[in-house]
Design an enzyme around this catalytic site. Structure first.
Site, PDB file in Angstrom:
ATOM      1  CD  GLU A 191       5.245  -5.267 -10.251  1.00 37.79           C
ATOM      2  OE1 GLU A 191       5.536  -5.917  -9.157  1.00 37.79           O
ATOM      3  OE2 GLU A 191       4.296  -4.279 -10.434  1.00 37.79           O
ATOM      4  CG  HIS A 228       5.672  -2.322  -7.282  1.00 36.65           C
ATOM      5  ND1 HIS A 228       4.783  -3.481  -7.527  1.00 36.65           N
ATOM      6  CD2 HIS A 228       5.172  -1.973  -5.938  1.00 36.65           C
ATOM      7  CE1 HIS A 228       3.977  -3.559  -6.371  1.00 36.65           C
ATOM      8  NE2 HIS A 228       4.455  -2.934  -5.592  1.00 36.65           N
ATOM      9  CB  SER A 242       4.196  -3.470  -2.337  1.00 36.03           C
ATOM     10  OG  SER A 242       4.164  -2.309  -2.884  1.00 36.03           O
ATOM     11  CB  ALA A 243       4.475  -0.647   1.744  1.00 33.16           C
ATOM     12  N   GLY A 298       0.673  -1.306   0.027  1.00 28.03           N
ATOM     13  CA  GLY A 298      -0.103   0.034   0.042  1.00 28.03           C
ATOM     14  C   GLY A 298       0.931   1.290  -0.035  1.00 28.03           C
TER      15      GLY A 298
END
Length: 234
Positions: free
Chosen positions: A195, A160, A123-124, A91
C-alpha cells in the site's frame, strides 16, 4: 516510449480517495491541459456515472486535467481516441477485464500506450497492465474470455501486497498464494506493490515511488527488493 504510473491502491492509511497520488500525478502528467479517458469498469458497487464523479472530485485539484469516462460515448473507444491520457480505476479485476474484452478496448489501449500515451491505474487498473490478472486479489465474480491482460508491463503485478498473516487468520498468506502461482508458472516474475507504492514505467525502466520497498518474486519464491526512488530495468 511507454509512460505508465501503476499504483497499488486509491488510498494510503487514512488519506482521502487518491490524495496520496496527487504529487505523483502532477509530475507524471505535467502542466499542459489534457483530456483523460477514464475506464470505470471495475467499480462493481457504484454506477459508471458515480465512479466518474468520484474520480473527478478526487483529482479536482489538478486543474489541468479533464476526466471523461469512456461510457459517455456509445462506442467506448471513441473517448480514448479523443484523449491525451488513459486512467483505469480499481475494483474487481475480473469485471474490468471482461468489459475491456466486450468493448474491444485492449488493443486500442495497448496501441496508444506503446505510441507514448500516458497510462495510469490503481489496484485493478495496475493489475491489468501486466501480463495477466492471475495475481489479482479479487474473487472471480464473473468470467472474462481470458486472463490475458494488456501485457504492457510483461510481468505479473500484485497490488495491495501485505506480508504475513493477521492474528487468527488460518487461510493462506499473500506470500503463500504467490508461491502457489509460481509453482504452476515457474517462469513468471511477480512484482508485489505494498500500500502507498507505485511503479513509474518509462520505456524499459521502472522507478519505485512511495515509502516502502517493492518486492519481486520469482521461481521458488526468490525475493528481491527495490527501494523507494530506485530505478531498475525489467
Amino acid at each position: 516510449m511507454k509512460n505508465m504510473l501503476l499504483m497499488s491502491g486509491s488510498k494510503y492509511q487514512n488519506t482521502p480517495y487518491l490524495e496520496h497520488t496527487q504529487d505523483w500525478l502532477k509530475h507524471f502528467l505535467g502542466n499542459a491541459h489534457i483530456k483523460v479517458a477514464f475506464i470505470p469498469y471495475a467499480g462493481v458497487s457504484r454506477t459508471f456515472d458515480a465512479y466518474e464523479q468520484l474520480v473527478q472530485n478526487a483529482l479536482g485539484g489538478l486543474n489541468n486535467i479533464e476526466i471523461i469516462s469512456v461510457h459517455r460515448s456509445k462506442k467506448h473507444s471513441d473517448i480514448i481516441e479523443q484523449a491525451d491520457a488513459i486512467a483505469v480505476g480499481g475494483g474487481n479485476t475480473y469485471c474490468l477485464l471482461k468489459l475491456l474484452y466486450e468493448n474491444q478496448l485492449l488493443d486500442i489501449i495497448r496501441e496508444k500506450v506503446l505510441a507514448g500515451m500516458p497510462y495510469f491505474g490503481w489496484s485493478a487498473g495496475a493489475n491489468i497492465a501486466g501480463a495477466s490478472i492471475m495475481t489479482t486479489n479479487d474473487m472471480p465474480i464473473t468470467y472474462p474470455p481470458s486472463f490475458a491482460a494488456l501485457n504492457l508491463f510483461p510481468h505479473q503485478i500484485n497490488p495491495h501486497f501485505i506480508s504475513g498473516k493477521m492474528a487468527g487468520h488460518n487461510g493462506e498468506s499473500r506470500e503463500e498464494r504467490l508461491a502457489e502461482f509460481l509453482i504452476i508458472n515457474p517462469e513468471a516474475t511477480v512484482y508485489a506493490l505494498p500500500e502507498g507504492t507505485a511503479l513509474h514505467i518509462q520505456g524499459n525502466n521502472a522507478t519505485v515511488l512511495g515509502q516502502s520497498d517493492i518486492l519481486q518474486f520469482s521461481k521458488n519464491m526468490q525475493m528481491h527488493t527495490f527501494a523507494p526512488n530506485s530505478t531498475f530495468q525489467y
